[in-house]
Design a protein around this motif. Structure first.
Motif, mmCIF file in Angstrom:
data_model
loop_
_atom_site.group_PDB
_atom_site.id
_atom_site.type_symbol
_atom_site.label_atom_id
_atom_site.label_comp_id
_atom_site.label_asym_id
_atom_site.label_seq_id
_atom_site.Cartn_x
_atom_site.Cartn_y
_atom_site.Cartn_z
ATOM 1 N N ALA A 4 0.830 -1.210 0.000
ATOM 2 C CA ALA A 4 0.000 0.000 0.000
ATOM 3 C C ALA A 4 0.858 1.250 0.000
ATOM 4 O O ALA A 4 0.559 2.233 -0.710
ATOM 5 C CB ALA A 4 -0.921 -0.014 1.225
ATOM 6 N N LEU A 5 1.947 1.235 0.756
ATOM 7 C CA LEU A 5 2.848 2.386 0.809
ATOM 8 C C LEU A 5 3.537 2.609 -0.533
ATOM 9 O O LEU A 5 3.783 3.759 -0.945
ATOM 10 C CB LEU A 5 3.890 2.176 1.914
ATOM 11 N N ARG A 6 3.782 1.523 -1.252
ATOM 12 C CA ARG A 6 4.476 1.643 -2.530
ATOM 13 C C ARG A 6 3.591 2.277 -3.597
ATOM 14 O O ARG A 6 4.061 3.022 -4.453
ATOM 15 C CB ARG A 6 4.944 0.256 -2.983
ATOM 16 N N TYR A 7 2.268 1.976 -3.557
ATOM 17 C CA TYR A 7 1.388 2.430 -4.639
ATOM 18 C C TYR A 7 0.463 3.578 -4.243
ATOM 19 O O TYR A 7 -0.142 4.211 -5.112
ATOM 20 C CB TYR A 7 0.531 1.252 -5.141
ATOM 21 N N ALA A 8 0.315 3.874 -2.952
ATOM 22 C CA ALA A 8 -0.615 4.924 -2.521
ATOM 23 C C ALA A 8 -0.139 6.294 -3.015
ATOM 24 O O ALA A 8 1.064 6.576 -3.085
ATOM 25 C CB ALA A 8 -0.741 4.922 -1.010
ATOM 26 N N ASP A 14 -5.195 4.735 -2.005
ATOM 27 C CA ASP A 14 -5.771 5.427 -3.157
ATOM 28 C C ASP A 14 -4.856 5.376 -4.372
ATOM 29 O O ASP A 14 -4.804 6.307 -5.171
ATOM 30 C CB ASP A 14 -6.082 6.880 -2.802
ATOM 31 N N GLY A 15 -4.154 4.260 -4.521
ATOM 32 C CA GLY A 15 -3.272 4.086 -5.668
ATOM 33 C C GLY A 15 -4.030 3.613 -6.892
ATOM 34 O O GLY A 15 -5.265 3.514 -6.897
ATOM 35 N N PRO A 16 -3.310 3.325 -7.975
ATOM 36 C CA PRO A 16 -3.940 2.889 -9.223
ATOM 37 C C PRO A 16 -4.600 1.525 -9.055
ATOM 38 O O PRO A 16 -4.211 0.742 -8.182
ATOM 39 C CB PRO A 16 -2.770 2.838 -10.218
ATOM 40 N N PRO A 17 -5.579 1.195 -9.883
ATOM 41 C CA PRO A 17 -6.249 -0.108 -9.776
ATOM 42 C C PRO A 17 -5.313 -1.243 -10.203
ATOM 43 O O PRO A 17 -4.335 -1.033 -10.925
ATOM 44 C CB PRO A 17 -7.441 0.029 -10.726
#
Length: 456
Positions: A362-366, A388-391
């Motif tokens: 989550a931290l990588r993509y948020a 709230d990162g990409p799908p």
């Protein structure tokens, strides 16, 4: 040559088993028949002796039998096979004759006889003799009347019966070779086929066909082997992909570390100074360490598969606060924790690793925020980690052991998560929410004395 011998060996085993059954049944029949025939003949002999003894002692009864010619003839025949001996208490024989040894035995038994009529059996010179002794009284004098018959046919009958049964057993034993041969061929043919197929499977020939058109236990075994073949095929393909991915993903940090180390050894600093170059080496070494640790942890989880784990209380609220406090230091994101999870039972280290892997992703993509929702009820506890990162591509099995993310790197993080949750009899899923992605955990309530033993 070996394939030709194997069915024969099984055929001989089947035949020996059939022979054992036949011989056992034959022995039981022989013992039963011998006992039954012996008892039947004895009873018939004594019955004849009683009848003849009675009717010879009552001659007026014989006078009535001419009115029934069949019964009269039977009595006449019986009377010819039965001998009579009449003697007094002093041993004097007043009618009939018998061998001296038999006469002496009859006399001694007559003196010791307590009832009016008793029956006896003895053996003289290897021949069986049956007799009954009746105690009568004539004109105040006690008289002993002995009726006896020699066993002239019982032994011959039993011997003949045994001989014929033995011949019958021999014929049945020889004929049993035919069903043994047919049965062994029916059993060994699919076994040999499966043996050849398994040998090919062991050589990684995954497209090997198995004899599956059977509804018996051999068919079930073939289906199980085929299921194993398919699973091994998938594992083999996955391992090949893993080796390719590992070699690709590990090659880059190793090359960077070697290149930087050689440059520093030559007095050249790629980043401009020694500190910056050392930081790059340390960062790449950390990446290598993370991948190696994940691989070792997968091996550890496979060891726990099927093993019992001791449960301990885990405070989910406190655990989430500690993890969020640690991950806050790694990025400028908004963190939010909602609800309460209370306590659950499980392995504390494993649960922490599962949450850490999901939070790391989550931290990588948020892009701006990460939210953790906790909810508990009597049935279990639910934890949802949102970013709230990409799908993500939901068609991919991101929880597979050797799955690759959209950046093309092999990943073990989510597989470790899935394995840990499975060991705790829980569920985990990943979905797109429209404004981000969410990973949902669900753990059922477990009793403190309930050991975990998952074979999934």
């Amino acid at each position: 040559m070996m394939d030709a011998l194997k069915p024969k060996r099984l055929m001989w085993k089947i035949w020996v088993l059939i022979l054992l059954i036949i011989v056992t049944l034959a022995l039981m029949i022989l013992i039963t028949v011998r006992s039954s025939i012996t008892q039947f003949i004895d009873e018939q002999v004594y019955e004849t002796l009683r009848d003849v003894d009675y009717y010879l002692g009552n001659t007026n009864e014989l006078e009535n039998y001419p009115q029934n010619p069949i019964e009269y003839d039977r009595r006449q025949q019986e009377s010819r096979s039965v001998n009579q001996l009449i003697f007094l208490p002093n041993g004097r024989i007043i009618y009939g004759s018998a061998p001296l040894e038999l006469t002496n035995r009859m006399y001694q038994e007559a003196l010791n006889q307590s009832g009016q009529v008793e029956r006896y059996q003895t053996t003289i010179d290897g021949e069986d003799v049956y007799y009954i002794i009746r105690q009568n009284e004539y004109d105040g004098t006690i008289v002993y009347q002995a009726s006896y018959a020699w066993d002239a046919y019982r032994r011959e009958l039993v011997s003949t019966l045994y001989l014929r049964i033995s011949i019958l057993i021999g014929i049945i034993s020889l004929l049993s070779l035919i069903p043994a041969l047919l049965m062994s061929r029916q059993l060994t043919k699919p076994i040999v086929e499966m043996e050849r197929a398994v040998e090919k499977i062991s050589n990684r020939q995954w497209e090997t066909a198995l004899p599956l058109d059977r509804q018996d236990e051999l068919g079930q075994l073939a289906h199980s082997i085929d299921a194993m073949r398919k699973e091994l095929k998938e594992q083999d393909l996955a391992q090949q992909a893993l080796l390719q991915n590992i070699s690709h993903d590990l090659k880059t940090p190793i090359m960077v570390i070697r290149g930087y180390a050689q440059s520093i050894g030559d007095g050249i600093y790629p980043t401009g100074d020694l500190k910056g170059s050392a930081e790059v080496i340390d960062e790449e070494a950390s990446r290598l360490e993370k991948k190696v640790v994940d691989l070792l942890y997968v091996t550890k989880l496979e060891y726990f598969k099927g093993q019992e784990m001791k449960l301990e209380p885990i405070n989910l609220d406190k655990l989430m606060e500690l993890l969020v406090a640690r991950f806050k230091l790694r990025g400028q994101l908004d963190w939010e924790i909602n609800g309460e999870g209370g306590e659950m039972l499980g392995d504390g280290e494993q649960i922490r690793v599962a949450f850490e892997n999901v939070l790391d992703n989550a931290l990588r993509y948020a892009e701006s925020c990460i939210r953790i929702d906790l909810h508990q009820d009597d049935a279990g506890v639910e934890i949802t980690i949102f970013n709230d990162g990409p799908p993500v591509d939901e068609s991919l099995d991101l929880f597979h052991q050797f799955s690759r993310g959209k950046q093309g790197k092999f990943g073990l993080g989510l597989f470790i998560v899935q394995r840990i949750v499975t060991l705790h009899t829980g569920e985990v899923s990943l979905r797109n929410t429209g404004d981000g992605t969410a990973v949902r955990f669900y753990f059922p309530r477990l009793k403190s004395n309930q050991p975990l033993n998952s074979n999934a």
